[in-house]
Write a protein that holds these residues in place. Structure first.
Motif, PDB file in Angstrom:
ATOM      1  N   VAL A   1       0.795  -0.995  -0.372  1.00  0.00           N
ATOM      2  CA  VAL A   1       0.377   0.071  -0.444  1.00  0.00           C
ATOM      3  C   VAL A   1       0.876   1.331  -0.161  1.00  0.00           C
ATOM      4  O   VAL A   1       0.487   2.497  -0.795  1.00  0.00           O
ATOM      5  CB  VAL A   1      -0.784   0.464   1.512  1.00  0.00           C
ATOM      6  CG1 VAL A   1      -1.595   1.408   1.711  1.00  0.00           C
ATOM      7  CG2 VAL A   1      -2.118  -0.925   0.900  1.00  0.00           C
ATOM      8  N   LEU A   2       1.535   0.945   0.577  1.00  0.00           N
ATOM      9  CA  LEU A   2       3.131   2.429   0.437  1.00  0.00           C
ATOM     10  C   LEU A   2       3.268   2.712  -0.535  1.00  0.00           C
ATOM     11  O   LEU A   2       3.886   3.771  -0.919  1.00  0.00           O
ATOM     12  CB  LEU A   2       4.158   1.949   2.185  1.00  0.00           C
ATOM     13  CG  LEU A   2       3.008   2.154   3.089  1.00  0.00           C
ATOM     14  CD1 LEU A   2       4.420   1.790   4.416  1.00  0.00           C
ATOM     15  CD2 LEU A   2       3.023   3.692   3.612  1.00  0.00           C
TER      16      LEU A   2
ATOM     17  N   ALA B   1       1.756   2.284  -3.078  1.00  0.00           N
ATOM     18  CA  ALA B   1       0.895   2.080  -4.687  1.00  0.00           C
ATOM     19  C   ALA B   1       0.361   4.001  -4.137  1.00  0.00           C
ATOM     20  O   ALA B   1       0.442   4.621  -5.280  1.00  0.00           O
ATOM     21  CB  ALA B   1      -0.536   1.924  -4.239  1.00  0.00           C
ATOM     22  N   VAL B   2       0.982   4.278  -2.896  1.00  0.00           N
ATOM     23  CA  VAL B   2       0.736   5.622  -2.767  1.00  0.00           C
ATOM     24  C   VAL B   2       1.883   6.025  -2.965  1.00  0.00           C
ATOM     25  O   VAL B   2       1.810   7.530  -3.712  1.00  0.00           O
ATOM     26  CB  VAL B   2       0.796   6.118  -1.414  1.00  0.00           C
ATOM     27  CG1 VAL B   2       0.330   6.928  -0.772  1.00  0.00           C
ATOM     28  CG2 VAL B   2      -0.398   5.686  -0.004  1.00  0.00           C
ATOM     29  N   ALA B   3       3.184   5.943  -2.383  1.00  0.00           N
ATOM     30  CA  ALA B   3       3.816   6.644  -3.643  1.00  0.00           C
ATOM     31  C   ALA B   3       4.146   7.267  -4.482  1.00  0.00           C
ATOM     32  O   ALA B   3       4.150   7.517  -6.130  1.00  0.00           O
ATOM     33  CB  ALA B   3       5.193   5.639  -3.357  1.00  0.00           C
ATOM     34  N   THR B   4       3.358   5.817  -6.103  1.00  0.00           N
ATOM     35  CA  THR B   4       3.421   5.811  -6.635  1.00  0.00           C
ATOM     36  C   THR B   4       2.310   6.362  -7.412  1.00  0.00           C
ATOM     37  O   THR B   4       2.116   7.119  -8.922  1.00  0.00           O
ATOM     38  CB  THR B   4       3.269   4.089  -7.884  1.00  0.00           C
ATOM     39  OG1 THR B   4       3.798   2.935  -7.239  1.00  0.00           O
ATOM     40  CG2 THR B   4       3.185   4.145  -9.174  1.00  0.00           C
ATOM     41  N   ALA B   5       0.665   6.665  -6.553  1.00  0.00           N
ATOM     42  CA  ALA B   5      -0.212   7.754  -7.650  1.00  0.00           C
ATOM     43  C   ALA B   5       0.458   9.236  -7.072  1.00  0.00           C
ATOM     44  O   ALA B   5       0.005   9.895  -7.271  1.00  0.00           O
ATOM     45  CB  ALA B   5      -0.850   7.564  -6.169  1.00  0.00           C
ATOM     46  N   LEU B   6       1.540   9.443  -6.427  1.00  0.00           N
ATOM     47  CA  LEU B   6       2.112  10.832  -5.884  1.00  0.00           C
ATOM     48  C   LEU B   6       2.978  10.818  -6.623  1.00  0.00           C
ATOM     49  O   LEU B   6       3.885  11.963  -6.184  1.00  0.00           O
ATOM     50  CB  LEU B   6       2.584  10.664  -4.390  1.00  0.00           C
ATOM     51  CG  LEU B   6       1.425  10.837  -3.481  1.00  0.00           C
ATOM     52  CD1 LEU B   6       1.582  11.429  -1.776  1.00  0.00           C
ATOM     53  CD2 LEU B   6      -0.084  12.417  -3.692  1.00  0.00           C
ATOM     54  N   ARG B   7       4.199  10.111  -7.462  1.00  0.00           N
ATOM     55  CA  ARG B   7       5.048  10.403  -8.004  1.00  0.00           C
ATOM     56  C   ARG B   7       6.122  10.874  -7.685  1.00  0.00           C
ATOM     57  O   ARG B   7       6.889  11.185  -7.917  1.00  0.00           O
ATOM     58  CB  ARG B   7       4.627  11.061  -9.544  1.00  0.00           C
ATOM     59  CG  ARG B   7       3.861  10.338 -10.469  1.00  0.00           C
ATOM     60  CD  ARG B   7       3.826  11.872 -11.184  1.00  0.00           C
ATOM     61  NE  ARG B   7       2.547  11.128 -12.685  1.00  0.00           N
ATOM     62  CZ  ARG B   7       2.976  12.041 -13.525  1.00  0.00           C
ATOM     63  NH1 ARG B   7       2.867  12.416 -14.181  1.00  0.00           N
ATOM     64  NH2 ARG B   7       1.742  10.997 -14.838  1.00  0.00           N
ATOM     65  N   LEU B   8       6.120   9.469  -6.351  1.00  0.00           N
ATOM     66  CA  LEU B   8       7.731  10.177  -5.137  1.00  0.00           C
ATOM     67  C   LEU B   8       8.514   9.599  -6.277  1.00  0.00           C
ATOM     68  O   LEU B   8       8.889   8.337  -6.725  1.00  0.00           O
ATOM     69  CB  LEU B   8       7.547   9.436  -4.096  1.00  0.00           C
ATOM     70  CG  LEU B   8       6.063  10.013  -3.485  1.00  0.00           C
ATOM     71  CD1 LEU B   8       5.814   9.449  -2.046  1.00  0.00           C
ATOM     72  CD2 LEU B   8       5.928  11.413  -3.523  1.00  0.00           C
TER      73      LEU B   8
END
Length: 292
Positions: free
Chosen positions: A67-68, A70-77
């Motif tokens: 999940v972390l 996935a969040v990183a990918t969504a925020l383009r980190l």
């Protein structure tokens, strides 16, 4: 460090940097936020809005690595920002246990590391720790950072010099970039060692005394210090643009060896040779009989 607030502020500032157009989402109606809404991040990450809101509030206990990511990918980190998010989650996971306010270990530079630094006779080299103290240098490195060494008692600290010394914008002609990089590096170090007294005291001092530092600290930017170029201005030789490479000292975690080189045939290479001559002269110059 209030980890839940750190997570909230970090994720909020990251999603504020991304527009719906950048991630292929439609822009519908009047928007009250500059970037993505929390619901939009949740959609991109494949989790419910309620779950993402829980994460953004810093409630990350039990949140999986998947999940972390996935969040990183969504925020383009980028890689550094992703590692920072995981570091924050790691610290938050330990928050329930009693934590001591640890001292930052005094990193002694080994004889072998000092010998390696000294052997780099044609390139400036320094060793620095997480809070940007210069804990060792060769002759050229000491000469390159001469103004920083003159700033106060040992060990010289780059962050304190950049934000509190009037000579900083002359020593580092690209002061804005140097300031941005300095705060981004400190942010990483502070997260990796959230209870280290030396780092928290330094951040507190700079936040109290420097508006420029406070503004940058609030941006929650993080950065690695691996390679690139840096501009210097030295009173004896003028301007230098130098390439740098940073290597972690495997035998001394928390220390980095940074070496500088000039582009062959460039004005900076000539200035670097002049700096070597200046450094040699400074070492061999006789001391005044009146000098202490």
């Amino acid at each position: 460090m209030e980890t839940a607030k750190e997570i909230k502020d970090f994720l909020t500032t990251r999603r504020a940097k991304i527009t719906p157009d950048q991630v292929g989402l439609p822009t519908v109606g009047r928007r009250r936020v500059p970037g993505l809404r929390r619901e939009e991040v949740a959609l991109l990450a494949g989790v419910s809005a309620e779950y993402y809101i829980q994460i953004e509030r810093g409630q990350v206990a039990g949140v999986s690595d998947e999940v972390l990511h996935a969040v990183a990918t969504a925020l383009r980190l980028d890689d550094v920002e992703t590692a920072h998010l995981f570091d924050l989650a790691r610290v938050a996971g330990k928050a329930g246990r009693r934590q001591s306010r640890a001292r930052t270990p005094r990193r002694q530079v080994s004889e072998a590391l000092q010998a390696l630094v000294d052997a780099m006779v044609a390139a400036p080299a320094i060793v620095q720790n997480g809070q940007l103290d210069i804990v060792a240098a060769n002759s050229l490195g000491r000469a390159l950072y001469d103004a920083v060494y003159d700033d106060g008692p040992e060990p010289p600290n780059l962050a304190r010099f950049i934000f509190l010394n009037d000579r900083a914008d002359d020593t580092f002609p690209r002061w804005e970039k140097a300031a941005d990089d300095t705060v981004a590096l400190l942010r990483v170090a502070a997260t990796k060692a959230p209870y280290a007294k030396a780092i928290t005291n330094l951040v507190g001092e700079l936040a109290t005394r420097s508006p420029e530092f406070r503004t940058r600290w609030a941006a929650h930017d993080v950065r690695a210090h691996r390679s690139g170029t840096k501009d210097f201005r030295h009173p004896a030789v003028g301007d230098l643009t130098l390439r740098f490479e940073a290597l972690d000292a495997a035998a001394a975690p928390g220390l980095s060896l940074i070496g500088y080189t000039a582009e062959p045939g460039s004005a900076s290479e000539e200035a670097l040779m002049l700096l070597a001559s200046w450094a040699a002269t400074e070492r061999t110059a006789p001391r005044s009989p009146l000098a202490p």
